[in-house]
Design an enzyme around this catalytic site. Structure first.
Site, PDB file in Angstrom:
ATOM      1  N   ASP A  77     -29.588  28.161 -20.452  1.00 17.81           N
ATOM      2  CA  ASP A  77     -28.390  27.920 -21.249  1.00 17.81           C
ATOM      3  C   ASP A  77     -27.157  27.695 -20.379  1.00 17.81           C
ATOM      4  OD1 ASP A  77     -29.921  28.162 -23.488  1.00 17.81           O
ATOM      5  OD2 ASP A  77     -29.250  30.175 -24.013  1.00 17.81           O
ATOM      6  N   ASN A 152     -19.255  27.873 -25.702  1.00 14.73           N
ATOM      7  CA  ASN A 152     -19.516  29.240 -26.165  1.00 14.73           C
ATOM      8  C   ASN A 152     -18.236  30.015 -26.456  1.00 14.73           C
ATOM      9  OD1 ASN A 152     -22.269  29.284 -26.312  1.00 14.73           O
ATOM     10  ND2 ASN A 152     -22.597  30.521 -24.477  1.00 14.73           N
ATOM     11  N   GLU A 153     -17.409  30.210 -25.425  1.00  9.99           N
ATOM     12  CA  GLU A 153     -16.247  31.060 -25.617  1.00  9.99           C
ATOM     13  C   GLU A 153     -15.198  30.881 -24.540  1.00  9.99           C
ATOM     14  OE1 GLU A 153     -18.593  32.618 -22.685  1.00  9.99           O
ATOM     15  OE2 GLU A 153     -19.355  33.182 -24.656  1.00  9.99           O
ATOM     16  N   ASP A 182     -10.437  45.781 -21.972  1.00 12.28           N
ATOM     17  CA  ASP A 182     -10.786  45.109 -20.727  1.00 12.28           C
ATOM     18  C   ASP A 182     -10.696  43.593 -20.876  1.00 12.28           C
ATOM     19  OD1 ASP A 182     -11.215  47.505 -19.524  1.00 12.28           O
ATOM     20  OD2 ASP A 182     -13.394  47.338 -19.403  1.00 12.28           O
ATOM     21  N   SER A 196     -19.941  37.467 -26.867  1.00 11.85           N
ATOM     22  CA  SER A 196     -19.354  38.160 -28.013  1.00 11.85           C
ATOM     23  C   SER A 196     -20.337  39.145 -28.636  1.00 11.85           C
ATOM     24  CB  SER A 196     -18.890  37.137 -29.063  1.00 11.85           C
ATOM     25  OG  SER A 196     -18.420  37.785 -30.226  1.00 11.85           O
ATOM     26  N   ALA A 217     -14.571  46.213 -24.575  1.00 15.15           N
ATOM     27  CA  ALA A 217     -14.303  47.621 -24.267  1.00 15.15           C
ATOM     28  C   ALA A 217     -12.905  48.033 -24.699  1.00 15.15           C
ATOM     29  CB  ALA A 217     -14.506  47.892 -22.774  1.00 15.15           C
TER      30      ALA A 217
END
Length: 300
Positions: A77, A152-153, A182, A196, A217
């Site tokens: 990926d 993705n992000e 964090d 995520s 976190a």
């Protein structure tokens, strides 16, 4: 009937180059169809120097300097995400050949490659258009402007062993909350099963038109992920004790300084992934991520 001349650009992961027999098999399939093949230089050089593969007729390219009808991602990926970044806004379909472990996005097995090629030459292949997300900074305080897209992000993260950071988040100009954590992940539906998810975010079905904000976190346990419409404009202002932090787009990290405003929104273009026949999102979810599997049943 003679085959059409199609151009394929190949991205590869050198850590998967140990599977040289599979790579040779894929290249032979392309050669049999008289395809024009180009390969990113680092992958090409590694295959030649370390494995001595016969790559006659294969041209090389650097970065995103290629022109192709299709892109082939040979790896996992991560290689597919890098391929999508290199394709950018050009809408070139990507064939993700899974040579890694999970292969959630790279859903074409080596054994399926020939049938996928047959469907491409017959113009009967399926493409899944997946939303992407982009981040831009305003370049305040003399810092270099950021402009990155991701499949993705986008993640805002503290650096090294620094204390947690404070991320003031607004949506469409309205202040919503300050995340003390964090970091913060803004994921697409595609990315909901990646970073995520490992931080407690929900699984989001593709094409649902939403983005998810998931804290990393968080200092407070009542700071939960929140889902917003993907036409939202998300603005973030970050404070850090060491006055800098990281902006990561699908793992590509950029150092960023305090005082900048980050703007995150849906990208103006999508990633186009070639899907094997009979492949569905939920079947992939069950097979690749063991979604819903009850491990107790295996012990009975």
């Amino acid at each position: 009937m003679s085959l059409r001349k199609l151009r394929f650009a190949i991205f590869g992961n050198i850590y998967q180059a140990r599977k040289s027999a599979d790579i040779q098999r894929l290249l032979l399939s392309l050669n049999e169809r008289m395809a024009q093949v180009s390969m990113e230089r680092s992958f090409y050089d590694f295959l030649c120097s370390s494995h001595g593969l016969p790559l006659h007729g294969v041209t090389v390219f650097e970065g995103n300097d290629f022109d192709a009808d299709f892109v082939i991602s040979m790896g996992g990926d991560g290689t597919l995400l890098r391929s999508a970044y290199s394709v950018g806004s050009r809408s070139i379909p990507i064939i993700g050949v899974n040579m890694g472990r999970l292969g959630f996005l790279a859903g074409v097995g080596v054994d399926d490659f020939d049938s996928v090629l047959d469907s491409i030459y017959a113009d009967s292949y399926m493409v899944d258009s997946l939303d992407m997300v982009q981040v831009e900074s305003d370049g305040a305080n003399g810092d270099e402007r950021i402009s990155e897209c991701a499949l993705n992000e986008i993640a805002i993260l503290k650096r090294d062993n620094a204390s947690m950071i404070s991320i003031r988040a607004s949506i469409n100009g309205e202040y919503i909350v300050t995340f003390h954590a964090d970091g913060l992940i803004v994921s697409t539906p595609t990315g909901s099963t990646a970073y995520s998810l490992s931080n407690g975010g929900p699984i989001i079905v593709p094409h649902t038109g939403i983005l998810c904000l998931t804290p990393v976190a968080p200092h407070s346990l009542n700071m939960r992920p929140i889902v917003v419409a993907d036409d939202s404009v998300i603005t973030l202002e970050v404070e850090s004790r060491n006055h800098n932090y990281l902006v990561a787009a699908d793992g590509r990290s950029i150092k960023c300084g305090e005082g900048q405003t980050l703007t995150i929104r849906r990208s103006p273009y999508d990633a186009h992934i070639v899907k094997p026949k009979d492949s569905t999102y939920f079947s992939t979810l069950r097979a690749k991520m063991m979604w819903g599997a009850d491990m107790r049943m295996k012990n009975e």
